[in-house]
Design a protein around this motif. Structure first.
Motif, mmCIF file in Angstrom:
data_model
loop_
_atom_site.group_PDB
_atom_site.id
_atom_site.type_symbol
_atom_site.label_atom_id
_atom_site.label_comp_id
_atom_site.label_asym_id
_atom_site.label_seq_id
_atom_site.Cartn_x
_atom_site.Cartn_y
_atom_site.Cartn_z
ATOM 1 N N ASP A 158 0.635 -0.609 0.195
ATOM 2 C CA ASP A 158 0.044 -0.043 -0.035
ATOM 3 C C ASP A 158 0.730 1.673 0.213
ATOM 4 O OD1 ASP A 158 -1.893 1.506 0.320
ATOM 5 O OD2 ASP A 158 -3.151 1.284 1.545
ATOM 6 N N ARG A 159 1.332 1.270 -1.226
ATOM 7 C CA ARG A 159 2.033 2.701 -1.013
ATOM 8 C C ARG A 159 2.014 3.779 -1.476
ATOM 9 N NH1 ARG A 159 5.057 -1.498 -3.864
ATOM 10 N NH2 ARG A 159 7.083 -1.556 -2.846
ATOM 11 N N ALA A 160 -0.043 4.044 -1.636
ATOM 12 C CA ALA A 160 -0.197 5.803 -1.755
ATOM 13 C C ALA A 160 -0.847 5.888 0.215
ATOM 14 C CB ALA A 160 -2.059 4.617 -2.104
ATOM 15 N N ALA A 161 -0.688 4.722 0.979
ATOM 16 C CA ALA A 161 -1.318 5.360 1.849
ATOM 17 C C ALA A 161 0.341 5.717 2.737
ATOM 18 C CB ALA A 161 -1.435 4.440 3.620
ATOM 19 N N ILE A 162 1.533 5.078 2.049
ATOM 20 C CA ILE A 162 2.806 5.378 2.477
ATOM 21 C C ILE A 162 2.643 7.043 2.081
ATOM 22 C CG2 ILE A 162 5.348 5.040 2.931
ATOM 23 C CD1 ILE A 162 4.924 2.554 3.450
ATOM 24 N N ALA A 163 3.204 7.150 0.854
ATOM 25 C CA ALA A 163 2.850 8.887 0.231
ATOM 26 C C ALA A 163 2.003 9.704 0.591
ATOM 27 C CB ALA A 163 2.716 8.204 -1.242
ATOM 28 N N SER A 164 0.740 9.503 1.280
ATOM 29 C CA SER A 164 -0.583 10.012 1.911
ATOM 30 C C SER A 164 0.523 10.740 3.006
ATOM 31 C CB SER A 164 -1.671 9.823 2.380
ATOM 32 O OG SER A 164 -1.966 10.434 2.959
ATOM 33 N N LEU A 165 1.312 9.760 3.713
ATOM 34 C CA LEU A 165 1.677 10.034 5.417
ATOM 35 C C LEU A 165 2.740 10.518 5.102
ATOM 36 C CD1 LEU A 165 2.039 9.718 8.192
ATOM 37 C CD2 LEU A 165 3.167 7.336 7.853
ATOM 38 N N MET A 166 3.762 10.539 3.997
ATOM 39 C CA MET A 166 4.970 11.965 3.993
ATOM 40 C C MET A 166 4.358 12.832 3.438
ATOM 41 S SD MET A 166 7.340 9.373 2.035
ATOM 42 C CE MET A 166 6.752 8.503 0.664
ATOM 43 N N ALA A 167 3.376 13.216 3.084
ATOM 44 C CA ALA A 167 2.724 14.324 2.576
ATOM 45 C C ALA A 167 1.994 14.900 3.465
ATOM 46 C CB ALA A 167 1.733 14.170 1.331
ATOM 47 N N LYS A 168 1.805 14.198 4.374
ATOM 48 C CA LYS A 168 0.996 15.088 5.661
ATOM 49 C C LYS A 168 1.920 15.583 6.524
ATOM 50 C CE LYS A 168 -3.005 12.384 5.960
ATOM 51 N NZ LYS A 168 -3.928 11.324 6.570
#
Length: 327
Positions: free
Chosen positions: A118-128
């Motif tokens: 689930d790299r999308a969730a990781i990318a979202s967390l990095m953006a936050k």
């Protein structure tokens, strides 16, 4: 059709709505209503209320900078919500730019591993993390794991329920071809290990990924031994292990935790005033002993057996000779 909200639910909705809007630069009323399962009218009322809410300043009176604000034209003409000013939330503790950069670098490393699908969730967390930092984090790029391809192949073998094969450099420096039923992947610091049923040894074995070459997925089904119980510890002692007595500062003892050291005795204080101790370790081979000493230069001293001392001294002298030849 969503029903009316009770007072506690309305408060919970308002408290959840502000962080949601903060995480979305631009979002429509319809999208918010679908996300929270409320009516668009409820969303419009909540946004209007938020826009006249805030935290009073030092004068205990509300000034312009003490209130939330939105782009009213976008809201009234296009039904889109864009927050332009936040209060209260901005006063909460935040990660420093350095802290956020360190966390983002760690997430980049995790996203490179095949099991983190689930790299999308990781990318979202990095953006936050980037948005929530007290200052823009330093742009870092974590180096991808050199074992990523091997991890992906092993994961594919597990999904297909088949064996893997590879050439392995054992602790004695000998290459052997192995067929293995992969059971588990584990990491210690930066090193990855494959644990599985080895058909050559007819037992569960642990393999360092950086000693594996020519890794491939076979069409051989995994055997019934796949259900074999894995030892609780990553490294288990063997009857063929080499036993070595070492001396080191007591403060450095945690550095040998992976080798399951057995404390033998305390010794007198060293010249720096620190306590030293002697421990007994079990190692697979003299090759592993040389790797251990090289990783802890000037910290550990090999006491016995005499053969181990001689091998380490000869190895160190050989290395020093290369430097002398370059002078």
């Amino acid at each position: 059709m969503p029903g009316p909200l009770r007072a506690p639910d309305r408060l919970a909705f308002l408290l959840a709505l502000v962080p949601y809007l903060q995480d979305h630069d631009t979002v429509t009323v319809t999208q918010v209503a679908a996300h929270f399962d409320v009516t668009p009218e409820r969303v419009r009322d909540a946004v209007t209320l938020i826009a006249v809410s805030g935290v009073p300043g030092a004068t205990s009176q509300y000034q312009h900078g003490d209130l939330f604000d939105i782009q009213w034209d976008e809201f009234e003409l296009h039904d889109r919500i864009v927050l332009t000013h936040l209060v209260g939330i901005d006063d909460s503790p935040r990660f420093s730019a350095r802290e956020a950069a360190a966390l983002i670098a760690g997430l980049q490393y995790l996203s490179a591993l095949p099991e983190n699908a689930d790299r999308a969730a990781i990318a979202s967390l990095m953006a936050k993390l980037t948005r929530a930092a007290s200052a823009p984090p330093t742009q870092l790029l974590a180096e991808n794991s050199g074992s990523a391809d091997a991890l992906a192949l092993i994961a594919a073998a597990v999904r297909a329920d088949v064996q893997v094969e590879f050439d392995y450099l054992n602790g004695e420096g000998v290459h052997e071809h192995r067929f293995v039923d992969p059971l588990r992947m584990e990491s210690v610091d930066r090193d990855w290990y494959l644990r599985g049923w080895c058909h050559l040894r007819a037992a569960v074995r642990t393999f360092r990924l950086d000693r594996i070459s020519q890794l491939g997925v076979t069409d051989r089904p995994r055997s019934a031994q796949t259900g074999a119980r894995l030892p609780d510890r990553l490294f288990e002692p063997s009857a063929h292990d080499l036993t070595v007595l070492m001396e080191l500062p007591r403060a450095a003892l945690p550095l040998l935790a992976d080798y399951l050291p057995e404390l033998v005795s305390d010794t007198v204080a060293d010249q720096a005033g620190g306590d030293r101790c002697r421990v007994r370790l079990r190692l697979a081979s003299f090759h592993g002993l040389k790797r251990l000493v090289a990783g802890l230069p000037g910290i550990v001293t090999v006491i016995e057996p005499a053969e181990a001392r001689a091998i380490v001294a000869a190895w160190a002298a050989s290395g020093a000779a290369h430097y002398e030849a370059d002078v």
